[in-house]
Design a protein around this motif. Structure first.
Motif, PDB file in Angstrom:
ATOM      1  N   ARG A 348       0.807  -1.209   0.000  1.00 47.33           N
ATOM      2  CA  ARG A 348       0.000   0.000   0.000  1.00 47.33           C
ATOM      3  C   ARG A 348       0.847   1.270   0.000  1.00 47.33           C
ATOM      4  O   ARG A 348       0.506   2.252  -0.602  1.00 47.33           O
ATOM      5  N   ARG A 349       1.976   1.255   0.732  1.00 45.73           N
ATOM      6  CA  ARG A 349       2.795   2.454   0.804  1.00 45.73           C
ATOM      7  C   ARG A 349       4.196   2.132   0.315  1.00 45.73           C
ATOM      8  O   ARG A 349       4.881   1.301   0.891  1.00 45.73           O
ATOM      9  N   ASP A 350       4.619   2.824  -0.730  1.00 40.69           N
ATOM     10  CA  ASP A 350       5.930   2.576  -1.304  1.00 40.69           C
ATOM     11  C   ASP A 350       7.012   2.821  -0.261  1.00 40.69           C
ATOM     12  O   ASP A 350       7.026   3.848   0.412  1.00 40.69           O
ATOM     13  N   GLY A 351       7.935   1.881  -0.142  1.00 40.97           N
ATOM     14  CA  GLY A 351       9.047   2.050   0.778  1.00 40.97           C
ATOM     15  C   GLY A 351       8.739   1.688   2.212  1.00 40.97           C
ATOM     16  O   GLY A 351       9.573   1.899   3.097  1.00 40.97           O
ATOM     17  N   GLU A 352       7.563   1.133   2.492  1.00 41.73           N
ATOM     18  CA  GLU A 352       7.200   0.779   3.863  1.00 41.73           C
ATOM     19  C   GLU A 352       8.125  -0.307   4.404  1.00 41.73           C
ATOM     20  O   GLU A 352       8.508  -0.299   5.573  1.00 41.73           O
ATOM     21  N   VAL A 353       8.478  -1.267   3.549  1.00 38.78           N
ATOM     22  CA  VAL A 353       9.405  -2.345   3.911  1.00 38.78           C
ATOM     23  C   VAL A 353      10.501  -2.387   2.852  1.00 38.78           C
ATOM     24  O   VAL A 353      10.225  -2.236   1.659  1.00 38.78           O
ATOM     25  N   ILE A 354      11.736  -2.583   3.287  1.00 36.02           N
ATOM     26  CA  ILE A 354      12.847  -2.630   2.347  1.00 36.02           C
ATOM     27  C   ILE A 354      13.565  -3.969   2.462  1.00 36.02           C
ATOM     28  O   ILE A 354      13.632  -4.562   3.542  1.00 36.02           O
ATOM     29  N   GLU A 355      14.088  -4.440   1.329  1.00 35.67           N
ATOM     30  CA  GLU A 355      14.841  -5.692   1.281  1.00 35.67           C
ATOM     31  C   GLU A 355      16.316  -5.378   1.080  1.00 35.67           C
ATOM     32  O   GLU A 355      16.672  -4.566   0.215  1.00 35.67           O
ATOM     33  N   THR A 356      17.175  -6.001   1.869  1.00 33.61           N
ATOM     34  CA  THR A 356      18.617  -5.814   1.738  1.00 33.61           C
ATOM     35  C   THR A 356      19.311  -7.163   1.908  1.00 33.61           C
ATOM     36  O   THR A 356      18.772  -8.070   2.549  1.00 33.61           O
ATOM     37  N   PRO A 357      20.526  -7.319   1.340  1.00 29.22           N
ATOM     38  CA  PRO A 357      21.291  -8.538   1.612  1.00 29.22           C
ATOM     39  C   PRO A 357      21.554  -8.687   3.104  1.00 29.22           C
ATOM     40  O   PRO A 357      21.738  -7.689   3.818  1.00 29.22           O
ATOM     41  N   CYS A 358      21.549  -9.905   3.576  1.00 26.22           N
ATOM     42  CA  CYS A 358      21.775 -10.163   4.999  1.00 26.22           C
ATOM     43  C   CYS A 358      23.241  -9.888   5.341  1.00 26.22           C
ATOM     44  O   CYS A 358      24.151 -10.460   4.736  1.00 26.22           O
ATOM     45  N   GLN A 359      23.463  -9.013   6.323  1.00 26.04           N
ATOM     46  CA  GLN A 359      24.803  -8.688   6.796  1.00 26.04           C
ATOM     47  C   GLN A 359      25.047  -9.360   8.149  1.00 26.04           C
ATOM     48  O   GLN A 359      24.125  -9.862   8.792  1.00 26.04           O
ATOM     49  N   GLU A 360      26.304  -9.325   8.583  1.00 32.65           N
ATOM     50  CA  GLU A 360      26.644  -9.946   9.861  1.00 32.65           C
ATOM     51  C   GLU A 360      25.841  -9.332  11.002  1.00 32.65           C
ATOM     52  O   GLU A 360      25.417 -10.026  11.924  1.00 32.65           O
ATOM     53  N   ARG A 361      25.590  -8.027  10.918  1.00 36.21           N
ATOM     54  CA  ARG A 361      24.840  -7.352  11.977  1.00 36.21           C
ATOM     55  C   ARG A 361      23.372  -7.789  12.023  1.00 36.21           C
ATOM     56  O   ARG A 361      22.679  -7.554  13.016  1.00 36.21           O
ATOM     57  N   ALA A 396      10.953   0.288   7.100  1.00 33.91           N
ATOM     58  CA  ALA A 396      11.830   1.414   6.810  1.00 33.91           C
ATOM     59  C   ALA A 396      11.893   2.402   7.967  1.00 33.91           C
ATOM     60  O   ALA A 396      12.939   3.008   8.209  1.00 33.91           O
ATOM     61  N   ASP A 397      10.786   2.561   8.701  1.00 29.94           N
ATOM     62  CA  ASP A 397      10.771   3.590   9.744  1.00 29.94           C
ATOM     63  C   ASP A 397      11.334   3.106  11.074  1.00 29.94           C
ATOM     64  O   ASP A 397      12.031   3.839  11.769  1.00 29.94           O
ATOM     65  N   THR A 398      11.059   1.850  11.444  1.00 32.22           N
ATOM     66  CA  THR A 398      11.490   1.351  12.751  1.00 32.22           C
ATOM     67  C   THR A 398      12.724   0.469  12.694  1.00 32.22           C
ATOM     68  O   THR A 398      13.387   0.269  13.715  1.00 32.22           O
ATOM     69  N   GLY A 399      13.006  -0.089  11.519  1.00 31.85           N
ATOM     70  CA  GLY A 399      14.116  -1.028  11.412  1.00 31.85           C
ATOM     71  C   GLY A 399      13.776  -2.431  11.880  1.00 31.85           C
ATOM     72  O   GLY A 399      14.635  -3.318  11.889  1.00 31.85           O
ATOM     73  N   ASP A 400      12.517  -2.673  12.266  1.00 31.67           N
ATOM     74  CA  ASP A 400      12.121  -4.008  12.728  1.00 31.67           C
ATOM     75  C   ASP A 400      12.301  -5.034  11.621  1.00 31.67           C
ATOM     76  O   ASP A 400      11.916  -4.798  10.465  1.00 31.67           O
ATOM     77  N   LEU A 401      12.864  -6.195  11.980  1.00 29.56           N
ATOM     78  CA  LEU A 401      12.942  -7.305  11.033  1.00 29.56           C
ATOM     79  C   LEU A 401      11.570  -7.955  10.927  1.00 29.56           C
ATOM     80  O   LEU A 401      11.009  -8.404  11.932  1.00 29.56           O
ATOM     81  N   VAL A 402      10.999  -7.983   9.720  1.00 29.28           N
ATOM     82  CA  VAL A 402       9.671  -8.564   9.543  1.00 29.28           C
ATOM     83  C   VAL A 402       9.689  -9.781   8.624  1.00 29.28           C
ATOM     84  O   VAL A 402       8.702 -10.496   8.542  1.00 29.28           O
ATOM     85  N   GLY A 403      10.818 -10.039   7.957  1.00 30.48           N
ATOM     86  CA  GLY A 403      10.837 -11.180   7.054  1.00 30.48           C
ATOM     87  C   GLY A 403      12.249 -11.582   6.663  1.00 30.48           C
ATOM     88  O   GLY A 403      13.209 -10.830   6.843  1.00 30.48           O
TER      89      GLY A 403
END
Length: 666
Positions: A348-361, A396-403
């Motif tokens: 529904r909202r562009d950029g609400e969740v972002i996908e990135t390669p998994c890093q050590e952190r 994108a706003d909280t940084g929570d891991l959702v997937g």
């Protein structure tokens, strides 16, 4: 002697009873009538045709008349296109100190804007009020002109909220069993809802919604005047079908036409908005134009789909890592009418969740998410083996891991990897069916996990699907792909229909049964695979949705139902009604049985010593009920963040409990 009731009185009463979802707009106009500080003197409303501007102005007129204020109404098309024509309708407003001037369909006299701003409106009494309504937002010169920003208010009129939509359908007498079909087509667009609701009342309960009838009635309201040419009509249809329309897409899909002027015309339409990925029309406009084209010119619809699909496939394969998900989304979006839920977007909202390669952190959060599935050890092992295969999805706003998702690239059976039962099953199937040749590999979507109940779960699910599609279509020397999903229906039907049938017997992972679904890309290359999908879309041979829900759909249905605990009509249309949860409640009304099941399950959590706080959050929020979540937190005496955490835990445990009940009842 009292005035006898006339037809106008009855019509007015009916309009008031069926007017919902504009409380904020009515409150603002009431404040304007009261002369409250900070309210505009001139209010400019804009929104697409059929969104309810005229209905709102009619209510404004009645509010003003009830206060004894003289009301002057001007319809843009009646002004004759000249200042003299406008004055003929509204000149008297300049002599009435309490005048309320309402101008509707302003798009029909838009060229009078400079004259109104510079000459007519400044001559109105300082106590007069003006409301202008049109399809397009006002020219920026309105707000930029000195002094106007102090008296002008500009409001975009959007769709009414979901509860108001249900109130509208109920007031129109639409059976609650048809609400889902009506809103699925019409969204929250008031005129579309009214038209679709009327059709739903006339059609038999078992029939589908006659979309073409709605489209035929709605199109004249959506399109301001005639479409200039067949080329413009074709460009509008491209815009309706494509995920996002750019000038480059128009040039590629309609090479016989000059794309630049067509694109400029599209971007000026009031129901088309410009976004990050191009132009996108209002959802109901998409639906109406698609339904009209499919009915009016089936061959043209098929030709347009194939042109768009061909371009989308080229773009997926040529995309950079930064744009590949967007291009996969554009391709998948073309099949949204196929009837298969996995093709439907929840984004529904562009950029609400972002996908990135998994890093050590990221690995601590990844393993914590995997712990709930019983797969933490295997996730950790594969992170060490193929760290580049993993991608994380965060808000994108909280940084929570959702997937989390992982696309494993497997070249040959290796003993260490075969300790993973899913990998072993994939190799068994490939070698027994059509072994890999030199240089080929197989791709396995091994871990696709979501934080159930999180607000970002829907967009994250879309991102995972787009990633898997991109990997399948871009793999070089890719022989087999394997996807892991719940065993049984409805997944079995959906995957088989999309030429990804089950590969071997179901597997048990973390106490749940899963199946591998396979596709041999050497036997059925991407172009042929998509051609078959085209045929299913164009011929309407997609499978019907099954009454059985997969776990993710079940959890979403539980959350929707518990929010509707005190709304019987919403409970009656819940997807849970079709599940085994109500197997022991035969003969009872569905909404009553479902409410009892939900409240019993909530109370059952009180017996768990680890669920005390979560149970109380559920009871106060849903069973007892409060006006807002903030009020629920206050009643519990908790900080809002703590309350949200307890509520999320409670919803997760409630879904787990009900899922167990449903499967025990099998």
């Amino acid at each position: 002697m009292n005035r006898p009731t006339v037809l106008a009185d009855r019509l007015r009463d009916k309009r008031k009873r069926e007017f919902f979802g504009r409380a904020a707009e009515l409150a603002e106009f009431t404040a304007m009538l009261d002369g409250q500080t900070g309210t505009p003197v001139v209010l400019f409303l804009h929104g697409p045709g059929g969104i309810g501007k005229s209905t709102l102005l009619r209510n404004y007129a009645e509010l003003a008349a009830d206060r004894g204020r003289p009301v002057f109404e001007v319809l843009g098309g009646d002004a004759g296109g000249s200042p003299e024509g406008f004055l003929r309708l509204a000149a008297t407003a300049r002599t009435e100190p309490a005048a309320v001037l309402l101008v509707d369909a302003f798009e029909d006299c838009q060229h009078l804007a400079p004259w109104l701003q510079e000459s007519f409106l400044p001559e109105l009494p300082v106590t007069a009020l003006v409301v202008i309504a049109g399809r397009c937002a006002p020219d920026p010169r309105w707000t930029a002109a000195p002094g106007w920003n102090q008296v002008l208010g500009v409001r975009e009129l959007g769709e009414p909220p979901a509860p108001a939509v249900e109130e509208l359908l109920a007031a129109r007498g639409v059976p609650n069993t048809r609400w889902a079909a009506v809103t699925r087509f019409a969204g929250g667009h008031p005129l579309a809802l009214s038209l679709a609701g009327g059709i739903a009342m006339r059609e038999p309960e078992h029939s589908g919604l006659a979309e073409q009838a709605v489209a035929s009635a709605l199109l004249p309201h959506l399109l301001a005047g005639d479409v200039p040419s067949p080329a413009h009509r074709r460009a509008l249809e491209v815009c309706a079908r494509a995920y996002g329309t750019t000038e480059g897409l128009l040039r590629a899909v309609l090479p016989e036409h000059d794309a630049a002027p067509l694109f400029e015309w599209l971007r000026r339409l009031p129901f088309v908005s410009a976004g990050r990925y191009g132009l996108a029309p209002h959802d109901v406009v998409r639906a109406v134009l698609s339904a009209d084209l499919r009915w009016r010119d089936p061959a043209g619809f098929a030709d347009l789909h194939r042109r768009l699909r061909g371009q989308a496939l080229v773009r997926v394969r040529a995309a950079s890592p930064a744009t590949v998900l967007r291009e996969a989304a554009a391709l998948r979006y073309l099949y949204r009418d196929s009837g298969v839920p996995s093709y439907q977007h929840q984004w529904r909202r562009d950029g609400e969740v972002i996908e990135t390669p998994c890093q050590e952190r990221d690995q601590h959060d990844v393993l914590e998410l995997a712990q709930s599935t019983g797969e933490a050890e295997r996730v950790q092992w594969w992170l060490g083996r193929q760290p580049g295969a993993f991608r994380v999805l965060r808000c994108a706003d909280t940084g929570d891991l959702v997937g989390l998702t992982a696309w494993l690239r497997l070249l040959r059976p290796e003993p260490a990897e075969l300790a993973d039962p899913v990998v072993a099953a994939a190799w068994r199937h490939a070698e027994s069916t059509s072994p890999l040749r030199e240089g080929e590999h197989l791709g396995l979507a091994r871990f696709s996990m979501l934080r159930t109940g999180h607000r970002g779960a829907g967009p994250a699910r879309d991102l995972i699907r787009w990633r898997l599609l991109a990997e399948m279509l871009r793999g070089e020397r890719l022989a087999w792909t394997y996807l892991v999903a719940e065993a049984g229906e409805p997944w079995r039907g959906w995957m088989t229909e999309s030429e990804q049938p089950p590969a071997g017997e179901p597997l048990e992972i973390g106490g749940r049964r899963f199946a591998l679904y396979a596709h041999d890309w050497r036997d059925r290359p991407a172009e042929q695979w998509l051609t078959a999908a085209d045929q299913r879309l164009l011929e309407g041979t997609a499978p019907a949705e099954a009454g059985v829900l997969c776990r993710a759909e079940f959890d979403e249905a539980v959350r929707e139902a518990v929010r509707a605990l005190h709304r019987p009509e919403a409970l009656a249309s819940s997807a849970l009604v079709r599940t085994r949860l109500l197997a022991a409640h035969c003969g009872r009304r569905a909404e009553e049985a479902l409410r009892e099941v939900l409240t019993t399950a909530i109370e059952g959590l009180a017996a768990d010593p680890h669920c005390g706080k979560a149970h109380r959050a559920l009871v106060v929020t849903f069973v007892t009920g409060t006006a807002t979540r903030e009020a629920a937190a206050a009643r519990l005496g908790l900080p809002f963040s703590t309350y949200r955490r307890h509520l999320a835990t409670g919803l997760d445990r409630l879904c787990d409990s009900l899922w167990h009940w449903a499967n025990q009842a099998a």
